[in-house]
Every structure is written in C-alpha cells, then in structure tokens.
Design a protein around this motif. Structure first.
Motif, PDB file in Angstrom:
ATOM      1  N   ASP A  86       0.849  -1.186   0.000  1.00  0.00           N
ATOM      2  CA  ASP A  86       0.000   0.000   0.000  1.00  0.00           C
ATOM      3  C   ASP A  86       0.891   1.244   0.000  1.00  0.00           C
ATOM      4  OD1 ASP A  86      -1.717   2.114   0.527  1.00  0.00           O
ATOM      5  OD2 ASP A  86      -2.916   0.984   1.984  1.00  0.00           O
ATOM      6  N   PRO A  87       0.726   2.151  -0.966  1.00  0.00           N
ATOM      7  CA  PRO A  87       1.577   3.351  -1.022  1.00  0.00           C
ATOM      8  C   PRO A  87       1.553   4.163   0.265  1.00  0.00           C
ATOM      9  CG  PRO A  87       0.318   3.116  -3.049  1.00  0.00           C
ATOM     10  CD  PRO A  87      -0.220   2.097  -2.101  1.00  0.00           C
ATOM     11  N   ASN A  88       0.437   4.107   0.977  1.00  0.00           N
ATOM     12  CA  ASN A  88       0.341   4.866   2.231  1.00  0.00           C
ATOM     13  C   ASN A  88       1.143   4.216   3.364  1.00  0.00           C
ATOM     14  OD1 ASN A  88      -1.450   6.812   1.150  1.00  0.00           O
ATOM     15  ND2 ASN A  88      -3.178   5.406   1.444  1.00  0.00           N
ATOM     16  N   ASP A 121      -7.896  -4.930   3.308  1.00  0.00           N
ATOM     17  CA  ASP A 121      -6.787  -4.018   3.045  1.00  0.00           C
ATOM     18  C   ASP A 121      -6.882  -3.534   1.607  1.00  0.00           C
ATOM     19  OD1 ASP A 121      -5.807  -4.379   5.629  1.00  0.00           O
ATOM     20  OD2 ASP A 121      -4.643  -6.141   5.030  1.00  0.00           O
ATOM     21  N   ALA A 122      -6.389  -2.307   1.370  1.00  0.00           N
ATOM     22  CA  ALA A 122      -6.542  -1.677   0.053  1.00  0.00           C
ATOM     23  C   ALA A 122      -5.831  -2.447  -1.049  1.00  0.00           C
ATOM     24  CB  ALA A 122      -6.021  -0.241   0.115  1.00  0.00           C
ATOM     25  N   TYR A 123      -4.749  -3.124  -0.724  1.00  0.00           N
ATOM     26  CA  TYR A 123      -3.970  -3.863  -1.715  1.00  0.00           C
ATOM     27  C   TYR A 123      -3.778  -5.311  -1.260  1.00  0.00           C
ATOM     28  CZ  TYR A 123      -2.799   0.476  -4.126  1.00  0.00           C
ATOM     29  OH  TYR A 123      -2.879   1.660  -4.824  1.00  0.00           O
ATOM     30  N   PRO A 124      -3.774  -6.232  -2.205  1.00  0.00           N
ATOM     31  CA  PRO A 124      -3.512  -7.637  -1.843  1.00  0.00           C
ATOM     32  C   PRO A 124      -2.049  -7.821  -1.435  1.00  0.00           C
ATOM     33  CG  PRO A 124      -3.602  -7.412  -4.215  1.00  0.00           C
ATOM     34  CD  PRO A 124      -3.999  -6.063  -3.646  1.00  0.00           C
ATOM     35  N   VAL A 125      -1.779  -8.990  -0.890  1.00  0.00           N
ATOM     36  CA  VAL A 125      -0.411  -9.308  -0.436  1.00  0.00           C
ATOM     37  C   VAL A 125       0.204 -10.306  -1.415  1.00  0.00           C
ATOM     38  CG1 VAL A 125       1.007 -10.241   1.415  1.00  0.00           C
ATOM     39  CG2 VAL A 125      -1.106  -8.991   1.966  1.00  0.00           C
TER      40      VAL A 125
END
Length: 235
Positions: A86-88, A121-125
């Motif tokens: 996640d960029p954040n 979560d905003a992005y997968p792992v």
C-alpha cells in the motif's frame, strides 16, 4: 534464626540471578530479532504490534511471533505477517487475516483484513511479501521491550539486578573472610594454649628433675663420711 537468614539470602540471590539471566537472554534475542525481517530464531520472527486492527486476537503493544512458511500452503482464515505494498504504508510490516486466496499481476496473492474492522486491506499481499504465518503472541511484551531499550529500562532491569548480585556476593565474601580470620585466630589461640601447656609441663619436668638431682646429691653426701670411717678401721 541465623540459619534461616542465610537460606533466605540464598533464595533471594537465586531469584535475582534467574531474573537477570532471563532479562539478559530476552534482551539479546529481542535486539537481534524483534522487528527484523531478515533475522529469525529457528524460523520464528517476532514483531511488535502497533495497532488494534486485530483486536480480539492480539492488541497494540503485544509481540506477535510468526514462522517462515511456504506461501503456497496458506489458505483462507490463516493469519500472516507481511510487507505491505500500500503506497500509504509501503514496506510496513502488518499481521492480518487472509480472507481470500487470489492473484496480483498474475502471481499468487492474498486478500487480507483486520478482524477488528472487518474491512479488506486496500492492496492484496503478493506471495513474495509474506514474512511468515502467525503462531502466537506475547501480551504487552512489546511495551516491555521498548522500555528495556531506554536508559531507565536498562538501569532498572539489567544494571540494577546485576549490581544487587555483586553487592550481595561482596557481603558474602567479607562475611566468609571475617569467619575465616576468626577461625584462624581460634586455631592460633588453641595452638598457643597447647604450647603454653607444653611449656608448663616442661618446666614441671625440669623442676622434678632438679629435685631428683638434689635428692641424689644429698644421698651421696651422706654416704661419703661412712666410707671414710670404714677405711680408717681397716687401717
């Protein structure tokens, strides 16, 4: 009472020693492994929890321990520790639950979420970002570790116990030294008494010998005139 005091002192020393050894081992292991992705202890990696997103399983301030695992064996419901893309929060280490096994850019990945919020979560792992599978946690040990790294923590939990042990051993040493000197003095006194008794015996023997000599000399003096009279008669 004196014997009970010695036993109590030994018990206290033993407890302090065990505590100091535990803290020392914990410190060495913690400093070299906690929050370090590239370090592990027999495949186990500890991380300090920074949020309550998994409250109900573990909380902020806990230490979670995850074990290295083959990502292909992970499934829905497993809890994993991973590096976020996640960029954040890029590169940040998180421990969340797998909701779904999926793909990302054509590669194996996992959709994760925090059980406290239930939101994905905003992005997968990506599978390559999985650090390990959650095994267990140590409640509030993260706070303890953080305190241990401070100057007050070092003095209170590491320096002070060892100083107490050193002081107690120093007291014990001087007590033993005092006891040794007392015992040595008693031996010297006993030897002196024995020598004095031997001296008195020797003096007594000398007196008895002198008395015996004087008695023999007196007997000789009495016999000498008698011998002279006998010689005159023979003449």
């Amino acid at each position: 009472m004196k014997q009970k005091g010695k036993i109590a002192a030994r018990v206290i020393s033993f407890i302090i020693l065990i505590f100091a050894i535990f803290i020392m081992i914990f410190t060495i292991i913690s400093v070299s492994t906690v929050n370090k992705e590239d370090s592990s202890l027999f495949g186990y990696k500890p991380f300090i929890v920074l949020s309550d997103s998994m409250q109900g399983e573990f909380e902020a301030g806990d230490i979670v321990v995850s074990k290295e695992v083959d990502s292909s064996t992970l499934k829905e419901g497993d809890i994993i520790t991973f590096r976020s893309i996640d960029p954040n929060n890029y590169g940040g280490v998180m421990t969340h639950k797998i909701r779904e096994v999926t793909t990302y850019e054509g590669e194996l990945a996992f959709t994760t979420y925090g059980i406290a919020t239930g939101a994905d979560d905003a992005y997968p792992v990506p599978a390559d970002n999985v650090i390990g599978q959650y095994q267990f946690h140590l409640a509030k040990m993260g706070y303890f570790f953080q305190f241990l790294k401070t100057v007050p923590g070092y003095f209170l939990l590491i320096f002070t116990p060892f100083m107490i042990l050193i002081i107690m051993q120093a007291i014990r040493f001087f007590q033993l030294l005092k006891q040794y000197k007392r015992e040595q003095q008693e031996i010297i006194n006993q030897n002196s008494e024995a020598l004095e008794q031997e001296k008195l015996k020797t003096q007594q023997m000398q007196k008895e010998l002198e008395m015996l000599k004087a008695q023999l000399a007196a007997e000789q003096n009495i016999n000498q005139p008698l011998n002279s009279d006998e010689e005159d008669k023979k003449v």
